[in-house]
Design a protein around this motif. Structure first.
Motif, PDB file in Angstrom:
ATOM      1  N   GLU A   1      -9.577 -26.162  -7.487  1.00 45.24           N
ATOM      2  CA  GLU A   1      -8.733 -26.216  -8.697  1.00 45.24           C
ATOM      3  C   GLU A   1      -8.794 -27.568  -9.401  1.00 45.24           C
ATOM      4  O   GLU A   1      -8.683 -27.647 -10.616  1.00 45.24           O
ATOM      5  CB  GLU A   1      -7.279 -25.899  -8.315  1.00 45.24           C
ATOM      6  CG  GLU A   1      -7.111 -24.475  -7.780  1.00 45.24           C
ATOM      7  CD  GLU A   1      -5.777 -24.235  -7.100  1.00 45.24           C
ATOM      8  OE1 GLU A   1      -4.856 -25.072  -7.242  1.00 45.24           O
ATOM      9  OE2 GLU A   1      -5.652 -23.220  -6.395  1.00 45.24           O
ATOM     10  N   SER A   2      -8.917 -28.638  -8.625  1.00 44.64           N
ATOM     11  CA  SER A   2      -8.959 -29.975  -9.236  1.00 44.64           C
ATOM     12  C   SER A   2      -9.521 -30.980  -8.224  1.00 44.64           C
ATOM     13  O   SER A   2      -9.574 -30.696  -7.019  1.00 44.64           O
ATOM     14  CB  SER A   2      -7.543 -30.437  -9.623  1.00 44.64           C
ATOM     15  OG  SER A   2      -6.785 -30.660  -8.440  1.00 44.64           O
TER      16      SER A   2
ATOM     17  N   GLN B   1      -6.742 -31.966  -5.700  1.00 40.91           N
ATOM     18  CA  GLN B   1      -6.508 -30.933  -4.686  1.00 40.91           C
ATOM     19  C   GLN B   1      -7.581 -31.002  -3.589  1.00 40.91           C
ATOM     20  O   GLN B   1      -7.274 -31.010  -2.390  1.00 40.91           O
ATOM     21  CB  GLN B   1      -6.539 -29.546  -5.361  1.00 40.91           C
ATOM     22  CG  GLN B   1      -6.501 -28.365  -4.412  1.00 40.91           C
ATOM     23  CD  GLN B   1      -7.495 -27.260  -4.802  1.00 40.91           C
ATOM     24  OE1 GLN B   1      -8.515 -27.531  -5.437  1.00 40.91           O
ATOM     25  NE2 GLN B   1      -7.177 -26.040  -4.431  1.00 40.91           N
TER      26      GLN B   1
ATOM     27  N   ARG C   1     -12.647 -11.645  -9.199  1.00 44.33           N
ATOM     28  CA  ARG C   1     -11.233 -11.286  -9.327  1.00 44.33           C
ATOM     29  C   ARG C   1     -11.089  -9.858  -9.840  1.00 44.33           C
ATOM     30  O   ARG C   1     -11.875  -9.409 -10.675  1.00 44.33           O
ATOM     31  CB  ARG C   1     -10.511 -12.256 -10.291  1.00 44.33           C
ATOM     32  CG  ARG C   1     -10.531 -13.717  -9.854  1.00 44.33           C
ATOM     33  CD  ARG C   1      -9.986 -13.974  -8.467  1.00 44.33           C
ATOM     34  NE  ARG C   1      -8.604 -13.642  -8.263  1.00 44.33           N
ATOM     35  CZ  ARG C   1      -7.574 -14.456  -8.519  1.00 44.33           C
ATOM     36  NH1 ARG C   1      -7.796 -15.681  -8.976  1.00 44.33           N
ATOM     37  NH2 ARG C   1      -6.337 -14.063  -8.290  1.00 44.33           N
TER      38      ARG C   1
ATOM     39  N   SER D   1      -7.397 -13.131 -14.451  1.00 41.41           N
ATOM     40  CA  SER D   1      -7.058 -14.071 -13.365  1.00 41.41           C
ATOM     41  C   SER D   1      -8.017 -15.259 -13.381  1.00 41.41           C
ATOM     42  O   SER D   1      -9.148 -15.154 -13.877  1.00 41.41           O
ATOM     43  CB  SER D   1      -7.170 -13.360 -12.011  1.00 41.41           C
ATOM     44  OG  SER D   1      -6.313 -12.267 -11.961  1.00 41.41           O
ATOM     45  N   PHE D   2      -7.574 -16.342 -12.769  1.00 42.97           N
ATOM     46  CA  PHE D   2      -8.411 -17.548 -12.650  1.00 42.97           C
ATOM     47  C   PHE D   2      -9.695 -17.215 -11.889  1.00 42.97           C
ATOM     48  O   PHE D   2      -9.642 -16.722 -10.764  1.00 42.97           O
ATOM     49  CB  PHE D   2      -7.605 -18.624 -11.912  1.00 42.97           C
ATOM     50  CG  PHE D   2      -8.371 -19.885 -11.634  1.00 42.97           C
ATOM     51  CD1 PHE D   2      -8.774 -20.723 -12.669  1.00 42.97           C
ATOM     52  CD2 PHE D   2      -8.686 -20.258 -10.326  1.00 42.97           C
ATOM     53  CE1 PHE D   2      -9.480 -21.889 -12.410  1.00 42.97           C
ATOM     54  CE2 PHE D   2      -9.380 -21.426 -10.059  1.00 42.97           C
ATOM     55  CZ  PHE D   2      -9.776 -22.241 -11.104  1.00 42.97           C
TER      56      PHE D   2
ATOM     57  N   HIS E   1      -3.926 -24.908   1.599  1.00 46.97           N
ATOM     58  CA  HIS E   1      -3.700 -25.496   0.273  1.00 46.97           C
ATOM     59  C   HIS E   1      -2.712 -26.646   0.429  1.00 46.97           C
ATOM     60  O   HIS E   1      -1.807 -26.573   1.269  1.00 46.97           O
ATOM     61  CB  HIS E   1      -3.146 -24.434  -0.695  1.00 46.97           C
ATOM     62  CG  HIS E   1      -3.334 -24.791  -2.135  1.00 46.97           C
ATOM     63  ND1 HIS E   1      -2.535 -25.711  -2.788  1.00 46.97           N
ATOM     64  CD2 HIS E   1      -4.238 -24.351  -3.052  1.00 46.97           C
ATOM     65  CE1 HIS E   1      -2.949 -25.821  -4.047  1.00 46.97           C
ATOM     66  NE2 HIS E   1      -3.983 -25.006  -4.231  1.00 46.97           N
TER      67      HIS E   1
ATOM     68  N   ILE F   1       1.651 -23.327  -5.732  1.00 46.18           N
ATOM     69  CA  ILE F   1       0.986 -23.358  -7.047  1.00 46.18           C
ATOM     70  C   ILE F   1      -0.504 -22.987  -6.976  1.00 46.18           C
ATOM     71  O   ILE F   1      -1.250 -23.196  -7.935  1.00 46.18           O
ATOM     72  CB  ILE F   1       1.155 -24.738  -7.734  1.00 46.18           C
ATOM     73  CG1 ILE F   1       0.593 -25.859  -6.855  1.00 46.18           C
ATOM     74  CG2 ILE F   1       2.606 -25.014  -8.094  1.00 46.18           C
ATOM     75  CD1 ILE F   1       0.120 -27.062  -7.644  1.00 46.18           C
TER      76      ILE F   1
ATOM     77  N   LYS G   1      -3.873 -21.167  -7.334  1.00 42.14           N
ATOM     78  CA  LYS G   1      -4.264 -20.266  -8.425  1.00 42.14           C
ATOM     79  C   LYS G   1      -4.892 -18.966  -7.932  1.00 42.14           C
ATOM     80  O   LYS G   1      -5.198 -18.081  -8.727  1.00 42.14           O
ATOM     81  CB  LYS G   1      -5.260 -20.984  -9.347  1.00 42.14           C
ATOM     82  CG  LYS G   1      -4.614 -22.101 -10.147  1.00 42.14           C
ATOM     83  CD  LYS G   1      -5.601 -22.639 -11.158  1.00 42.14           C
ATOM     84  CE  LYS G   1      -4.922 -23.665 -12.047  1.00 42.14           C
ATOM     85  NZ  LYS G   1      -5.843 -24.361 -12.903  1.00 42.14           N
ATOM     86  N   CYS G   2      -5.119 -18.905  -6.638  1.00 45.03           N
ATOM     87  CA  CYS G   2      -5.781 -17.719  -6.085  1.00 45.03           C
ATOM     88  C   CYS G   2      -5.297 -17.522  -4.653  1.00 45.03           C
ATOM     89  O   CYS G   2      -5.251 -18.493  -3.895  1.00 45.03           O
ATOM     90  CB  CYS G   2      -7.286 -18.006  -6.125  1.00 45.03           C
ATOM     91  SG  CYS G   2      -8.322 -16.632  -5.786  1.00 45.03           S
TER      92      CYS G   2
ATOM     93  N   ALA H   1      -2.401 -17.233  -3.281  1.00 46.62           N
ATOM     94  CA  ALA H   1      -1.322 -18.177  -2.919  1.00 46.62           C
ATOM     95  C   ALA H   1      -0.518 -17.689  -1.712  1.00 46.62           C
ATOM     96  O   ALA H   1      -0.152 -18.473  -0.834  1.00 46.62           O
ATOM     97  CB  ALA H   1      -0.396 -18.367  -4.119  1.00 46.62           C
TER      98      ALA H   1
END
Ligand code: PEP
Ligand code: MN
Length: 262
Positions: free
Chosen positions: A31-32, A35, A59, A64-65, A226, A231, A233-234, A236
């Motif tokens: 995600e980043s 992260q 997905r 969805s992301f 995580h 939070i 994105k997939c 969770a």
């Protein structure tokens, strides 16, 4: 099982890397940078050498992301190279091969791609280690022949990952097949791991399930973690916190090391 005589390459396969254990952890999706760095540092402290992270996600909904693509692969590769960890990521299509060659150490063929033979063939030709996940609607035979396809097309090292097949029971995401896994560890040298995250979808039983697979000769497991599951994105709901993952990891170290690799 008569068809096993056709698994000529699988039968003679001895992994070139005799991994003692293959413990893979990381987020469902990259995600980043922050992260990935936080998760990688956490795994490094535990001494875990394999980190997963999806840059291309299959997905169900197109809204969805679906991953950061090349940017994500670059993030995980930069962080893991600095931390001396191997990058595990799923490839979705042949046109992504140059990127996976550049950024990824172990290329994962996901459950939805287990029957995408052109993708398996082209990935195998790269000669990098691969993970072949079991499709959610495949038999033991379908799965093992996917590995045979990989060897036939030049794969050097292949790891099989049991991630469960569809179940009628809505309480679980899938149902893990310990019979097929036992058949594989009994008859072949190919390393086998289990994915209790997608295999169950239920956090509180993931540790026990992983242990059960280690007890029948699995070389390890892959779990989704995580730094802030709330939070993610997939996936969770199935992402373990650092604390939850550490508890599972520590319990395996104590209980299973004498059993596992003798
Ligand atoms: C994954 O591991 O990121 C994944 C999507 O799993 P599967 O292919 O088993 O559904
Ligand atoms: Mn996932």
């Amino acid at each position: 099982m008569k068809w096993t005589s056709e698994l000529r390459l699988l039968k003679d396969y001895h992994p070139s890397d005799t991994y003692n254990e293959i413990i893979i952890a990381g987020p469902c999706a990259i995600e980043s940078h922050e992260q990935i760095e936080e998760i990688s540092e956490f795994l490094k402290e535990l001494g875990i050498d394999f980190m997963r992270g999806g840059a291309y996600k299959h997905r169900t909904s197109p809204y969805s992301f679906s991953g950061l693509g090349e940017k994500g692969l670059k993030i995980i590769s930069d962080v893991c190279r600095a931390n001396k960890q191997l990058v595990v990521s799923e490839i979705l299509s042949i046109d992504q091969l140059p990127l996976f060659d550049k950024y990824v150490d172990i290329i994962m063929i996901g459950a939805r791609s287990m029957r995408n033979y052109p993708l398996i063939h082209s990935t195998s030709k790269l000669g990098k280690p691969m993970i072949i996940k079991r499709s959610m609607d495949s038999t033991l035979k379908d799965w093992l022949f996917a590995a045979e396809h990989a060897f036939y097309h030049g794969a050097k090292d292949v790891i099989l990952c049991e991630r469960g097949v569809k179940t009628f029971d809505p309480e679980f995401r899938n149902i893990l097949d310990i019979s097929s896994a036992s058949f594989i560890t009994e008859n072949y040298n190919i390393p086998l791991i289990v994915d209790p995250s997608h295999g169950t979808g239920v956090k509180e039983i993931m540790g026990k399930v992983a242990k059960a697979f280690l007890a029948i000769g699995a070389k390890g497991y892959m779990l989704e973690i995580h730094n802030n599951p709330a939070i993610a994105k997939c996936d969770a709901e199935q992402a373990l916190t650092f604390e939850e993952f550490k508890k599972i990891y520590d319990s395996h170290k104590e209980v299973l090391s004498p059993l596992n690799y003798s």
